[in-house]
Design a protein around this motif. Structure first.
Motif, PDB file in Angstrom:
ATOM      1  N   ILE A   1       7.951  -0.688   0.729  1.00 16.79           N
ATOM      2  CA  ILE A   1       6.682  -0.701   1.463  1.00 16.79           C
ATOM      3  C   ILE A   1       5.624  -1.460   0.673  1.00 16.79           C
ATOM      4  O   ILE A   1       5.021  -2.419   1.172  1.00 16.79           O
ATOM      5  CB  ILE A   1       6.183   0.737   1.746  1.00 16.79           C
ATOM      6  CG1 ILE A   1       7.156   1.491   2.638  1.00 16.79           C
ATOM      7  CG2 ILE A   1       4.785   0.702   2.373  1.00 16.79           C
ATOM      8  CD1 ILE A   1       6.880   2.987   2.702  1.00 16.79           C
TER       9      ILE A   1
ATOM     10  N   ALA B   1       6.186  -5.158   0.114  1.00 14.72           N
ATOM     11  CA  ALA B   1       6.004  -5.995   1.304  1.00 14.72           C
ATOM     12  C   ALA B   1       4.549  -6.016   1.760  1.00 14.72           C
ATOM     13  O   ALA B   1       3.996  -7.076   2.059  1.00 14.72           O
ATOM     14  CB  ALA B   1       6.905  -5.504   2.439  1.00 14.72           C
ATOM     15  N   ILE B   2       3.932  -4.851   1.803  1.00  9.03           N
ATOM     16  CA  ILE B   2       2.588  -4.762   2.377  1.00  9.03           C
ATOM     17  C   ILE B   2       1.529  -5.393   1.481  1.00  9.03           C
ATOM     18  O   ILE B   2       0.673  -6.145   1.970  1.00  9.03           O
ATOM     19  CB  ILE B   2       2.230  -3.294   2.699  1.00  9.03           C
ATOM     20  CG1 ILE B   2       3.047  -2.834   3.912  1.00  9.03           C
ATOM     21  CG2 ILE B   2       0.732  -3.145   2.998  1.00  9.03           C
ATOM     22  CD1 ILE B   2       2.852  -1.397   4.291  1.00  9.03           C
TER      23      ILE B   2
ATOM     24  N   LEU C   1       7.571 -10.068   6.023  1.00  5.92           N
ATOM     25  CA  LEU C   1       7.044  -8.951   5.256  1.00  5.92           C
ATOM     26  C   LEU C   1       6.690  -7.763   6.152  1.00  5.92           C
ATOM     27  O   LEU C   1       6.837  -6.610   5.739  1.00  5.92           O
ATOM     28  CB  LEU C   1       5.844  -9.389   4.422  1.00  5.92           C
ATOM     29  CG  LEU C   1       6.171 -10.342   3.267  1.00  5.92           C
ATOM     30  CD1 LEU C   1       4.896 -10.798   2.558  1.00  5.92           C
ATOM     31  CD2 LEU C   1       7.145  -9.706   2.278  1.00  5.92           C
ATOM     32  N   SER C   2       6.250  -8.027   7.364  1.00  6.30           N
ATOM     33  CA  SER C   2       5.977  -6.926   8.302  1.00  6.30           C
ATOM     34  C   SER C   2       7.243  -6.145   8.618  1.00  6.30           C
ATOM     35  O   SER C   2       7.240  -4.909   8.633  1.00  6.30           O
ATOM     36  CB  SER C   2       5.387  -7.469   9.607  1.00  6.30           C
ATOM     37  OG  SER C   2       4.109  -7.992   9.402  1.00  6.30           O
TER      38      SER C   2
ATOM     39  N   ALA D   1       8.337  -4.151   5.542  1.00 12.53           N
ATOM     40  CA  ALA D   1       7.501  -2.959   5.390  1.00 12.53           C
ATOM     41  C   ALA D   1       7.905  -1.885   6.395  1.00 12.53           C
ATOM     42  O   ALA D   1       7.964  -0.697   6.055  1.00 12.53           O
ATOM     43  CB  ALA D   1       6.026  -3.321   5.554  1.00 12.53           C
TER      44      ALA D   1
ATOM     45  N   GLY E   1      10.924  -0.202   5.160  1.00 13.74           N
ATOM     46  CA  GLY E   1      10.533   0.698   4.072  1.00 13.74           C
ATOM     47  C   GLY E   1       9.899   1.978   4.581  1.00 13.74           C
ATOM     48  O   GLY E   1      10.198   3.068   4.088  1.00 13.74           O
TER      49      GLY E   1
ATOM     50  N   SER F   1      -5.542  -1.718   5.132  1.00  8.19           N
ATOM     51  CA  SER F   1      -4.146  -1.451   4.814  1.00  8.19           C
ATOM     52  C   SER F   1      -3.954  -1.236   3.313  1.00  8.19           C
ATOM     53  O   SER F   1      -3.281  -0.288   2.890  1.00  8.19           O
ATOM     54  CB  SER F   1      -3.277  -2.615   5.301  1.00  8.19           C
ATOM     55  OG  SER F   1      -1.959  -2.477   4.847  1.00  8.19           O
TER      56      SER F   1
ATOM     57  N   TRP G   1      -2.530   2.353   1.996  1.00  5.60           N
ATOM     58  CA  TRP G   1      -1.212   2.492   1.365  1.00  5.60           C
ATOM     59  C   TRP G   1      -1.320   2.822  -0.115  1.00  5.60           C
ATOM     60  O   TRP G   1      -0.493   3.577  -0.640  1.00  5.60           O
ATOM     61  CB  TRP G   1      -0.364   1.243   1.618  1.00  5.60           C
ATOM     62  CG  TRP G   1       0.027   1.163   3.065  1.00  5.60           C
ATOM     63  CD1 TRP G   1      -0.465   0.299   3.999  1.00  5.60           C
ATOM     64  CD2 TRP G   1       0.949   2.005   3.757  1.00  5.60           C
ATOM     65  NE1 TRP G   1       0.102   0.551   5.227  1.00  5.60           N
ATOM     66  CE2 TRP G   1       0.977   1.593   5.111  1.00  5.60           C
ATOM     67  CE3 TRP G   1       1.754   3.068   3.373  1.00  5.60           C
ATOM     68  CZ2 TRP G   1       1.789   2.212   6.063  1.00  5.60           C
ATOM     69  CZ3 TRP G   1       2.555   3.682   4.330  1.00  5.60           C
ATOM     70  CH2 TRP G   1       2.561   3.250   5.652  1.00  5.60           C
TER      71      TRP G   1
END
Length: 161
Positions: free
Chosen positions: A40, A43-44, A67-68, A71, A74, A142, A146
């Motif tokens: 996660i 990627a995020i 990447l979306s 994520a 993940g 975001s 996160w």
């Protein structure tokens, strides 16, 4: 069925009992959860940084969709492995403020991503268009959400017994 009964039922599930009885199973569930969190964050955060204007030579059209999806995988793995860990002590976790904060932030992170992906500004960005203020604000939110979820997750163990 009351909330307490649901929590007791979760704690009595066969996989919950097996994980509770086996340090090795718990170790693997915990390691899988940590790895999913790594997916996660791995990627995020780069995606959010790119959406905020960093790494300008990297096309959003190339990294955004990839990447979306990474994520999302993940997040799915973290939910599955997190539920396994939760099932070991559901009553304790359900009353843990750090756990509740983490779940709230996880939910907000998913909603933020879903809302962003439904906007025309996101669709334009992944087609090579400009990065609108809506996209940038969502990326900033975001990162905060996160990062907060990871911190809350680390905080959980300090509040259990």
């Amino acid at each position: 069925m009351s909330g307490a009964e649901v929590l007791e039922w979760i704690g009595a599930l066969p996989f919950a009992v097996a994980i509770r009885r086996s340090a090795t199973l718990y170790l693997f569930a915990n390691a899988a959860h940590i790895l999913s969190i790594g997916i996660i964050v791995g990627a995020i955060l780069p995606l959010d940084l790119r959406l905020l204007g960093f790494f300008g030579k990297v096309p959003v059209a190339v990294v955004g969709p990839y990447l979306s999806r990474a994520a999302a995988v993940g997040v799915a793995l973290a939910i599955i492995t997190g539920f396994c860990l939760f099932s070991v002590r559901p009553v304790e976790y359900a009353g843990n403020p750090a756990f509740l904060t983490k779940i709230t932030l996880l939910s907000l992170g998913i909603v933020n991503a879903a809302l962003l992906h439904m906007t025309p500004q996101w669709r334009a960005a992944v087609k090579g268009g400009p990065l609108s203020m809506r996209v940038r604000l969502s990326a900033l939110l975001s990162m905060v959400i996160w990062t907060g979820a990871v911190l809350a997750g680390r905080w959980i163990g300090f509040l259990l017994e």
